[in-house]
Design a protein around this motif. Sequence first.
Motif, PDB file in Angstrom:
ATOM      1  N   MET A 119      29.895  38.758  45.936  1.00 46.46           N
ATOM      2  CA  MET A 119      30.601  39.562  46.935  1.00 46.46           C
ATOM      3  C   MET A 119      31.140  38.683  48.063  1.00 46.46           C
ATOM      4  SD  MET A 119      28.652  43.226  47.030  1.00 46.46           S
ATOM      5  CE  MET A 119      29.756  43.780  48.303  1.00 46.46           C
ATOM      6  N   ALA A 120      30.366  37.705  48.498  1.00 56.14           N
ATOM      7  CA  ALA A 120      30.828  36.795  49.550  1.00 56.14           C
ATOM      8  C   ALA A 120      32.051  36.016  49.070  1.00 56.14           C
ATOM      9  CB  ALA A 120      29.709  35.845  49.963  1.00 56.14           C
ATOM     10  N   SER A 121      32.059  35.627  47.806  1.00 56.73           N
ATOM     11  CA  SER A 121      33.200  34.919  47.240  1.00 56.73           C
ATOM     12  C   SER A 121      34.457  35.789  47.310  1.00 56.73           C
ATOM     13  CB  SER A 121      32.909  34.516  45.798  1.00 56.73           C
ATOM     14  OG  SER A 121      34.041  33.963  45.192  1.00 56.73           O
ATOM     15  N   CYS A 122      34.313  37.058  47.017  1.00 58.70           N
ATOM     16  CA  CYS A 122      35.454  37.980  47.111  1.00 58.70           C
ATOM     17  C   CYS A 122      35.946  38.081  48.551  1.00 58.70           C
ATOM     18  CB  CYS A 122      35.053  39.363  46.592  1.00 58.70           C
ATOM     19  SG  CYS A 122      34.746  39.440  44.816  1.00 58.70           S
ATOM     20  N   MET A 123      35.026  38.191  49.482  1.00 54.99           N
ATOM     21  CA  MET A 123      35.405  38.266  50.887  1.00 54.99           C
ATOM     22  C   MET A 123      36.080  36.974  51.341  1.00 54.99           C
ATOM     23  SD  MET A 123      31.942  40.240  52.133  1.00 54.99           S
ATOM     24  CE  MET A 123      32.150  39.827  53.828  1.00 54.99           C
ATOM     25  N   ASP A 124      35.565  35.844  50.880  1.00 57.32           N
ATOM     26  CA  ASP A 124      36.169  34.556  51.222  1.00 57.32           C
ATOM     27  C   ASP A 124      37.599  34.457  50.705  1.00 57.32           C
ATOM     28  OD1 ASP A 124      33.804  33.731  52.448  1.00 57.32           O
ATOM     29  OD2 ASP A 124      33.143  32.553  50.719  1.00 57.32           O
ATOM     30  N   LYS A 125      37.845  34.937  49.496  1.00 60.93           N
ATOM     31  CA  LYS A 125      39.192  34.888  48.923  1.00 60.93           C
ATOM     32  C   LYS A 125      40.171  35.684  49.778  1.00 60.93           C
ATOM     33  CE  LYS A 125      37.794  34.237  44.133  1.00 60.93           C
ATOM     34  NZ  LYS A 125      37.616  34.903  42.825  1.00 60.93           N
ATOM     35  N   VAL A 126      39.733  36.838  50.261  1.00 63.38           N
ATOM     36  CA  VAL A 126      40.599  37.673  51.092  1.00 63.38           C
ATOM     37  C   VAL A 126      40.869  36.994  52.436  1.00 63.38           C
ATOM     38  CG1 VAL A 126      40.717  39.860  52.343  1.00 63.38           C
ATOM     39  CG2 VAL A 126      39.963  39.833  49.980  1.00 63.38           C
ATOM     40  N   SER A 127      39.858  36.348  53.000  1.00 60.57           N
ATOM     41  CA  SER A 127      40.065  35.710  54.307  1.00 60.57           C
ATOM     42  C   SER A 127      40.960  34.474  54.182  1.00 60.57           C
ATOM     43  CB  SER A 127      38.728  35.340  54.950  1.00 60.57           C
ATOM     44  OG  SER A 127      38.110  34.267  54.289  1.00 60.57           O
ATOM     45  N   ARG A 128      40.868  33.748  53.076  1.00 60.95           N
ATOM     46  CA  ARG A 128      41.700  32.554  52.871  1.00 60.95           C
ATOM     47  C   ARG A 128      43.151  32.910  52.566  1.00 60.95           C
ATOM     48  NH1 ARG A 128      37.150  30.538  49.945  1.00 60.95           N
ATOM     49  NH2 ARG A 128      38.106  31.237  48.034  1.00 60.95           N
ATOM     50  N   ASN A 129      43.371  34.095  52.006  1.00 60.64           N
ATOM     51  CA  ASN A 129      44.723  34.494  51.628  1.00 60.64           C
ATOM     52  C   ASN A 129      45.472  35.162  52.781  1.00 60.64           C
ATOM     53  OD1 ASN A 129      44.485  33.505  49.029  1.00 60.64           O
ATOM     54  ND2 ASN A 129      43.631  35.412  48.251  1.00 60.64           N
ATOM     55  N   SER A 130      44.969  34.975  53.981  1.00 61.31           N
ATOM     56  CA  SER A 130      45.624  35.623  55.127  1.00 61.31           C
ATOM     57  C   SER A 130      46.842  34.859  55.584  1.00 61.31           C
ATOM     58  CB  SER A 130      44.649  35.778  56.269  1.00 61.31           C
ATOM     59  OG  SER A 130      43.946  34.614  56.580  1.00 61.31           O
TER      60      SER A 130
END
Length: 130
Positions: A119-130
């Motif tokens: 789940m943290a990996s998914c959240m990280d992907k969203v934050s990096r794609n900003s």
Amino acid sequence: MFHYTVTTDQTVDHTVQALSEVLQDEGFGVLWDFDVKDTLKGKGIDYNRNYRILEVCNPQAAKEALTLNHMVGYFLPCKVVIYEENGETQVGMPKPTVLMDMIGDESLNEFAADIEKRMASCMDKVSRNS
């Protein structure tokens, strides 16, 4: 710390959409999207912060966790909050490792760590794609 939180410069709505897609790729689905601001407004209560609470579930993982210890159900489905703060969008969750530790069953440790990592990996992907 009991939670894991990342920041993005995207809107709350965009972040909810992007996170839903990334979670789906990891086998999680959003069961419920609770829009706190709109719900309170509909009840005549003024709340100005964009704040969403997602209930997230991976059915196979839920079955596995409940098979290990039915007390896990107190913490299902997983929660993810997405809200505005100081001009940024925060994406956070209570850490599954912390929640499972409250049950006191060491057989859940590895399972909780895996869910938290995914789940943290998914959240990280969203934050990096900003």
